[in-house]
Design an enzyme around this catalytic site. Structure first.
Site, PDB file in Angstrom:
ATOM      1  N   CYS A 136      12.729  29.443  11.486  1.00  0.00           N
ATOM      2  CA  CYS A 136      13.301  30.319  10.478  1.00  0.00           C
ATOM      3  C   CYS A 136      14.814  30.138  10.407  1.00  0.00           C
ATOM      4  CB  CYS A 136      12.959  31.777  10.805  1.00  0.00           C
ATOM      5  SG  CYS A 136      13.422  32.954   9.509  1.00  0.00           S
ATOM      6  N   CYS A 137      15.461  30.109  11.568  1.00  0.00           N
ATOM      7  CA  CYS A 137      16.911  29.897  11.610  1.00  0.00           C
ATOM      8  C   CYS A 137      17.280  28.536  11.027  1.00  0.00           C
ATOM      9  CB  CYS A 137      17.429  29.988  13.039  1.00  0.00           C
ATOM     10  SG  CYS A 137      17.527  31.658  13.714  1.00  0.00           S
ATOM     11  N   CYS A 217      20.320  38.618  11.264  1.00  0.00           N
ATOM     12  CA  CYS A 217      19.312  38.982  10.273  1.00  0.00           C
ATOM     13  C   CYS A 217      18.617  40.281  10.687  1.00  0.00           C
ATOM     14  CB  CYS A 217      18.285  37.868  10.139  1.00  0.00           C
ATOM     15  SG  CYS A 217      18.960  36.333   9.468  1.00  0.00           S
ATOM     16  N   CYS A 220      15.475  40.267  13.147  1.00  0.00           N
ATOM     17  CA  CYS A 220      15.682  39.746  14.505  1.00  0.00           C
ATOM     18  C   CYS A 220      16.858  40.401  15.219  1.00  0.00           C
ATOM     19  CB  CYS A 220      15.875  38.232  14.457  1.00  0.00           C
ATOM     20  SG  CYS A 220      14.436  37.346  13.819  1.00  0.00           S
ATOM     21  N   CYS A 243      21.414  30.855  17.041  1.00  0.00           N
ATOM     22  CA  CYS A 243      20.675  30.527  15.823  1.00  0.00           C
ATOM     23  C   CYS A 243      20.560  29.026  15.613  1.00  0.00           C
ATOM     24  CB  CYS A 243      21.361  31.154  14.610  1.00  0.00           C
ATOM     25  SG  CYS A 243      23.016  30.516  14.287  1.00  0.00           S
TER      26      CYS A 243
END
Length: 268
Positions: A136-137, A217, A220, A243
């Site tokens: 995702c990062c 985010c 998280c 990240c």
């Protein structure tokens, strides 16, 4: 009369200069030059003398971001400010960004976001953070950051050594992927930051008072409990501390005169 043919020894071979924009030796020299120099004076000198070339400051607009941004603005308000909007940010962070940019008078504010087609292919449900935070990062922050840094010779980071054991012994200047990376607050303590906030009467991130000490985010990021590492609230429950924007740095050797060095190989 015809011009005599050139001697073979005069022939010039085109080469690709694949050497990095900055070398570790240059970063070391800058660290030595500015050792003991206060942060604001250092930034003013770096900008005025063009020591970092085409440079921008990267900000998450988190709980401590106002300090670095204020220092950069005092040194040169025309320095670009880059913000990566992952499309998973707290609304409070987006509002705080706008507040600081206006308050500090920056003239070049840039926002970069993940590519829509990439999100459609790799995170259609928007839930990748829940089962693959690294992935995702990568698509929401790392890849957009790479695009944002295109054309930059250097970038300014807000990292500080006290934030985490993974950030200890931060130099003011380092080299990452051939770019110069500045960590102006690397040796600042939490007390230093608090004193600066008070001295400059800087606005605080609205979520800080609720216990969010390091803000990324929304899915998280969690509150930090008393006695925990300031970044303990990031990716809680996962074996993950960064990240991916900040990567380990290895010294880059200086340019070589060796004909066999790939940096000196002919084009053809």
């Amino acid at each position: 009369m015809a011009e005599p043919a050139r001697q073979i020894s005069e022939r010039h071979i085109d080469v690709i200069d694949a050497r990095p924009a900055f070398t570790q030796e240059e970063a070391d020299a800058l660290n030595a030059r500015f050792e003991g120099v206060d942060t604001l004076t250092m930034l003013k000198t770096v900008f005025a003398e063009g020591l970092a070339g085409n440079v921008a400051v990267v900000s998450s607009f988190g709980t401590e971001s106002a300090v670095l941004l204020d220092l950069v603005a005092r040194a040169d308000r025309t320095v670009p400010v880059i913000f990566v909007d992952t499309l998973k940010m707290f609304a409070e962070t987006l509002n705080y960004r706008d507040t600081l940019i206006t308050r500090l008078g920056f003239t070049d504010s840039r926002t970069v976001a993940p590519l829509p087609d990439v999100i459609a292919k790799k995170d259609e449900t928007g839930l990748r953070w829940s089962y693959d935070p690294d992935g995702c990062c990568e698509i929401r922050k790392v890849e957009p950051m790479k695009r944002a840094k295109d054309g930059l010779d250097a970038w300014i980071s807000g990292r500080k050594a006290f934030q985490s054991v993974t950030r200890q012994n931060l130099p003011r200047f380092e080299v990452e992927d051939g770019r110069l990376k500045l960590n102006p607050l690397g040796d600042w303590t939490k007390a230093d930051l608090e004193a600066y906030f008070a001295e400059r009467d800087l606005p605080r991130h609205p979520l800080e008072a609720q216990g969010y000490l390091s803000i990324g985010c929304e899915p998280c990021t969690s509150k930090v409990l008393p006695g925990e590492d300031p970044r303990a609230g990031r990716w809680r429950g996962w074996d993950k501390v960064e990240c991916g924007i900040h990567t380990p740095v290895s010294p880059i050797p200086g340019a070589s005169d060796d004909a066999d060095d790939p940096a000196n190989m002919p084009v053809f």
